[in-house]
Scaffold this motif. Structure first.
Motif, PDB file in Angstrom:
ATOM      1  N   PRO A 261      20.748  48.397  21.213  1.00 35.98           N
ATOM      2  CA  PRO A 261      19.425  47.834  21.482  1.00 35.98           C
ATOM      3  C   PRO A 261      19.111  46.635  20.607  1.00 35.98           C
ATOM      4  CG  PRO A 261      19.304  50.230  21.344  1.00 35.98           C
ATOM      5  CD  PRO A 261      20.682  49.836  20.886  1.00 35.98           C
ATOM      6  N   THR A 262      19.607  46.634  19.372  1.00 34.03           N
ATOM      7  CA  THR A 262      19.359  45.507  18.474  1.00 34.03           C
ATOM      8  C   THR A 262      20.019  44.240  19.001  1.00 34.03           C
ATOM      9  OG1 THR A 262      19.237  46.996  16.569  1.00 34.03           O
ATOM     10  CG2 THR A 262      19.630  44.670  16.112  1.00 34.03           C
ATOM     11  N   THR A 263      21.273  44.348  19.466  1.00 29.81           N
ATOM     12  CA  THR A 263      21.954  43.177  20.022  1.00 29.81           C
ATOM     13  C   THR A 263      21.288  42.719  21.310  1.00 29.81           C
ATOM     14  OG1 THR A 263      24.034  43.957  19.064  1.00 29.81           O
ATOM     15  CG2 THR A 263      24.179  42.265  20.767  1.00 29.81           C
ATOM     16  N   ALA A 264      20.885  43.670  22.147  1.00 26.96           N
ATOM     17  CA  ALA A 264      20.188  43.320  23.385  1.00 26.96           C
ATOM     18  C   ALA A 264      18.894  42.576  23.090  1.00 26.96           C
ATOM     19  CB  ALA A 264      19.898  44.583  24.198  1.00 26.96           C
ATOM     20  N   GLU A 265      18.174  43.007  22.061  1.00 25.50           N
ATOM     21  CA  GLU A 265      16.929  42.345  21.680  1.00 25.50           C
ATOM     22  C   GLU A 265      17.211  40.948  21.133  1.00 25.50           C
ATOM     23  OE1 GLU A 265      12.757  41.830  20.844  1.00 25.50           O
ATOM     24  OE2 GLU A 265      13.969  42.931  22.292  1.00 25.50           O
ATOM     25  N   LEU A 266      18.300  40.786  20.405  1.00 25.42           N
ATOM     26  CA  LEU A 266      18.653  39.472  19.862  1.00 25.42           C
ATOM     27  C   LEU A 266      18.979  38.495  20.990  1.00 25.42           C
ATOM     28  CD1 LEU A 266      19.065  37.842  17.302  1.00 25.42           C
ATOM     29  CD2 LEU A 266      21.398  38.688  17.187  1.00 25.42           C
ATOM     30  N   VAL A 267      19.706  38.962  22.001  1.00 23.80           N
ATOM     31  CA  VAL A 267      20.003  38.116  23.160  1.00 23.80           C
ATOM     32  C   VAL A 267      18.716  37.773  23.893  1.00 23.80           C
ATOM     33  CG1 VAL A 267      21.165  38.047  25.403  1.00 23.80           C
ATOM     34  CG2 VAL A 267      22.357  38.982  23.413  1.00 23.80           C
ATOM     35  N   ARG A 268      17.827  38.741  24.040  1.00 24.47           N
ATOM     36  CA  ARG A 268      16.549  38.489  24.710  1.00 24.47           C
ATOM     37  C   ARG A 268      15.743  37.433  23.968  1.00 24.47           C
ATOM     38  NH1 ARG A 268      10.972  40.330  25.208  1.00 24.47           N
ATOM     39  NH2 ARG A 268      11.060  41.194  23.105  1.00 24.47           N
ATOM     40  N   GLN A 269      15.660  37.563  22.633  1.00 24.24           N
ATOM     41  CA  GLN A 269      14.914  36.585  21.847  1.00 24.24           C
ATOM     42  C   GLN A 269      15.538  35.199  21.945  1.00 24.24           C
ATOM     43  OE1 GLN A 269      12.071  36.703  20.356  1.00 24.24           O
ATOM     44  NE2 GLN A 269      11.612  38.879  20.398  1.00 24.24           N
ATOM     45  N   THR A 270      16.861  35.141  22.010  1.00 24.42           N
ATOM     46  CA  THR A 270      17.537  33.854  22.159  1.00 24.42           C
ATOM     47  C   THR A 270      17.106  33.172  23.448  1.00 24.42           C
ATOM     48  OG1 THR A 270      19.448  34.689  20.933  1.00 24.42           O
ATOM     49  CG2 THR A 270      19.793  32.732  22.288  1.00 24.42           C
ATOM     50  N   LEU A 271      17.057  33.934  24.530  1.00 28.13           N
ATOM     51  CA  LEU A 271      16.654  33.365  25.814  1.00 28.13           C
ATOM     52  C   LEU A 271      15.162  33.030  25.843  1.00 28.13           C
ATOM     53  CD1 LEU A 271      18.737  35.743  28.083  1.00 28.13           C
ATOM     54  CD2 LEU A 271      19.070  33.280  27.865  1.00 28.13           C
ATOM     55  N   LEU A 272      14.342  33.903  25.246  1.00 26.63           N
ATOM     56  CA  LEU A 272      12.900  33.669  25.245  1.00 26.63           C
ATOM     57  C   LEU A 272      12.520  32.402  24.497  1.00 26.63           C
ATOM     58  CD1 LEU A 272      11.362  37.235  24.681  1.00 26.63           C
ATOM     59  CD2 LEU A 272      10.978  35.739  26.638  1.00 26.63           C
ATOM     60  N   THR A 273      13.237  32.099  23.432  1.00 27.47           N
ATOM     61  CA  THR A 273      12.883  30.959  22.590  1.00 27.47           C
ATOM     62  C   THR A 273      13.635  29.686  22.967  1.00 27.47           C
ATOM     63  OG1 THR A 273      14.524  31.656  20.945  1.00 27.47           O
ATOM     64  CG2 THR A 273      12.267  32.425  20.640  1.00 27.47           C
ATOM     65  N   ALA A 274      14.457  29.754  24.003  1.00 31.00           N
ATOM     66  CA  ALA A 274      15.240  28.577  24.411  1.00 31.00           C
ATOM     67  C   ALA A 274      14.348  27.567  25.109  1.00 31.00           C
ATOM     68  CB  ALA A 274      16.373  29.007  25.332  1.00 31.00           C
ATOM     69  N   GLU A 275      14.705  26.310  24.941  1.00 31.92           N
ATOM     70  CA  GLU A 275      13.936  25.237  25.583  1.00 31.92           C
ATOM     71  C   GLU A 275      14.369  25.009  27.021  1.00 31.92           C
ATOM     72  OE1 GLU A 275      17.652  23.732  23.787  1.00 31.92           O
ATOM     73  OE2 GLU A 275      15.995  25.004  23.099  1.00 31.92           O
ATOM     74  N   GLY A 276      15.436  25.656  27.445  1.00 32.51           N
ATOM     75  CA  GLY A 276      15.938  25.530  28.813  1.00 32.51           C
ATOM     76  C   GLY A 276      17.088  26.492  29.031  1.00 32.51           C
ATOM     77  N   PRO A 277      17.764  26.404  30.196  1.00 33.88           N
ATOM     78  CA  PRO A 277      18.891  27.298  30.477  1.00 33.88           C
ATOM     79  C   PRO A 277      20.003  27.138  29.445  1.00 33.88           C
ATOM     80  CG  PRO A 277      18.167  26.175  32.472  1.00 33.88           C
ATOM     81  CD  PRO A 277      17.466  25.508  31.338  1.00 33.88           C
ATOM     82  N   LEU A 278      20.651  28.259  29.122  1.00 29.00           N
ATOM     83  CA  LEU A 278      21.724  28.253  28.130  1.00 29.00           C
ATOM     84  C   LEU A 278      23.004  28.825  28.727  1.00 29.00           C
ATOM     85  CD1 LEU A 278      19.852  29.670  24.982  1.00 29.00           C
ATOM     86  CD2 LEU A 278      20.342  27.267  25.498  1.00 29.00           C
ATOM     87  N   SER A 279      24.119  28.305  28.253  1.00 30.80           N
ATOM     88  CA  SER A 279      25.414  28.867  28.645  1.00 30.80           C
ATOM     89  C   SER A 279      25.714  30.090  27.784  1.00 30.80           C
ATOM     90  CB  SER A 279      26.516  27.824  28.438  1.00 30.80           C
ATOM     91  OG  SER A 279      26.698  27.571  27.046  1.00 30.80           O
ATOM     92  N   THR A 280      26.731  30.830  28.179  1.00 27.14           N
ATOM     93  CA  THR A 280      27.131  32.010  27.410  1.00 27.14           C
ATOM     94  C   THR A 280      27.497  31.628  25.980  1.00 27.14           C
ATOM     95  OG1 THR A 280      27.968  33.053  29.424  1.00 27.14           O
ATOM     96  CG2 THR A 280      28.705  33.975  27.335  1.00 27.14           C
ATOM     97  N   GLN A 281      28.246  30.535  25.813  1.00 22.56           N
ATOM     98  CA  GLN A 281      28.658  30.119  24.478  1.00 22.56           C
ATOM     99  C   GLN A 281      27.467  29.690  23.636  1.00 22.56           C
ATOM    100  OE1 GLN A 281      32.007  30.281  23.257  1.00 22.56           O
ATOM    101  NE2 GLN A 281      30.685  30.222  21.437  1.00 22.56           N
ATOM    102  N   GLN A 282      26.501  29.001  24.245  1.00 23.07           N
ATOM    103  CA  GLN A 282      25.306  28.590  23.503  1.00 23.07           C
ATOM    104  C   GLN A 282      24.509  29.812  23.040  1.00 23.07           C
ATOM    105  OE1 GLN A 282      23.736  26.029  26.632  1.00 23.07           O
ATOM    106  NE2 GLN A 282      23.971  24.228  25.312  1.00 23.07           N
ATOM    107  N   ILE A 283      24.394  30.813  23.900  1.00 22.25           N
ATOM    108  CA  ILE A 283      23.686  32.044  23.538  1.00 22.25           C
ATOM    109  C   ILE A 283      24.408  32.747  22.400  1.00 22.25           C
ATOM    110  CG2 ILE A 283      23.049  34.352  24.369  1.00 22.25           C
ATOM    111  CD1 ILE A 283      22.661  32.970  27.158  1.00 22.25           C
ATOM    112  N   ALA A 284      25.723  32.810  22.493  1.00 24.06           N
ATOM    113  CA  ALA A 284      26.510  33.448  21.431  1.00 24.06           C
ATOM    114  C   ALA A 284      26.320  32.736  20.102  1.00 24.06           C
ATOM    115  CB  ALA A 284      27.987  33.462  21.820  1.00 24.06           C
TER     116      ALA A 284
END
Length: 244
Positions: free
Chosen positions: A174-197
């Protein structure tokens, strides 16, 4: 005492004391009013600077701090560091407009139990407080826990938000899932898998696993982008919850 008047004697006896820390007095009053509406919680005090919060905690320990990151004398994460240096083990939920992943990651490493991004709703804060209360009451019973109970304890707060990833399959954190969610929520636009990582500080393979899970759950919007090589690249954005 700002406890809910409908709280019964048992709730009053077991209520958790909360310190609300925010530099904006109006916001601090609103957050305190939210806390007071949740059965089992009461506002011990409000503080508007790190120094004021430290002084209050030295004179009166509390169970939980709702902590803003932007304070006039130092930031919230520095305050947490000073608390730990002084031996305070008070639980912390960050409640802040700071959306950069560096701050989110630092908060996690310092032991913040949750990270609630402003602006938020009463329902969002209530869900996290109720999850915290259930977690604390479980831990306060003492004894030993089987793996399933440990997994439930670690996952309780991460799944507290109505739009947070929940019901994760075995082997997913759940911690990793939340970190990925926060990454997407705070992004200024669409992100690739590598950018999210890269932003989340995890491997590309791990990011891909969680993105596939979120895609199947309908939590992300997936689009294809063709680069100079002509190969399509998956780009992800967080899907906001449905309204109305």
């Amino acid at each position: 005492m700002n406890a809910d008047p409908a709280m019964n004697a048992f709730d009053l006896f077991s209520a958790f004391d909360v310190l609300v820390v925010d530099d904006d007095m109006r916001v601090a009053r609103i957050n305190a009013a939210y806390v007071a509406k949740v059965p089992g919680f009461r506002v011990a005090a409000r503080a508007h600077s790190a120094a004021e919060a430290l002084a209050l905690l030295d004179s009166r320990p509390v169970d939980l701090i709702l902590l803003d990151h932007y304070l006039p004398d130092e930031n919230g994460l520095d305050l947490v560091r000073h608390l730990r240096e002084r031996g305070h083990r008070t639980d912390v939920i960050m409640v802040t407009a700071a959306r950069d992943l560096a701050t989110v990651q630092a908060a996690m490493r310092l032991g913040a139990l949750q990270y609630l991004v402003k602006p938020f709703t009463f329902a969002g804060l209530r869900a996290r407080l109720e999850a915290y209360g259930a977690l604390r009451r479980t831990l306060d019973t003492g004894g030993e826990a089987e793996q399933a109970e440990v997994d439930r304890i670690f996952g309780a707060l991460a799944a507290a938000g109505a739009d947070a990833p929940s019901g994760l399959p075995k082997g997913h954190s759940p911690t990793t899932a939340e970190l990925v969610r926060q990454t997407l929520l705070t992004a200024e636009g669409p992100l690739s898998t590598q950018q999210i990582a890269n932003r989340a500080g995890i491997s590309r393979q791990t990011a891909q696993r969680y993105l596939k899970l979120l895609d199947r759950a309908g939590r992300v919007v997936l689009a294809l982008r063709y680069g100079e090589t002509g190969r399509p690249e998956h780009r992800y954005t967080w899907r906001p919850p449905a309204t109305g």
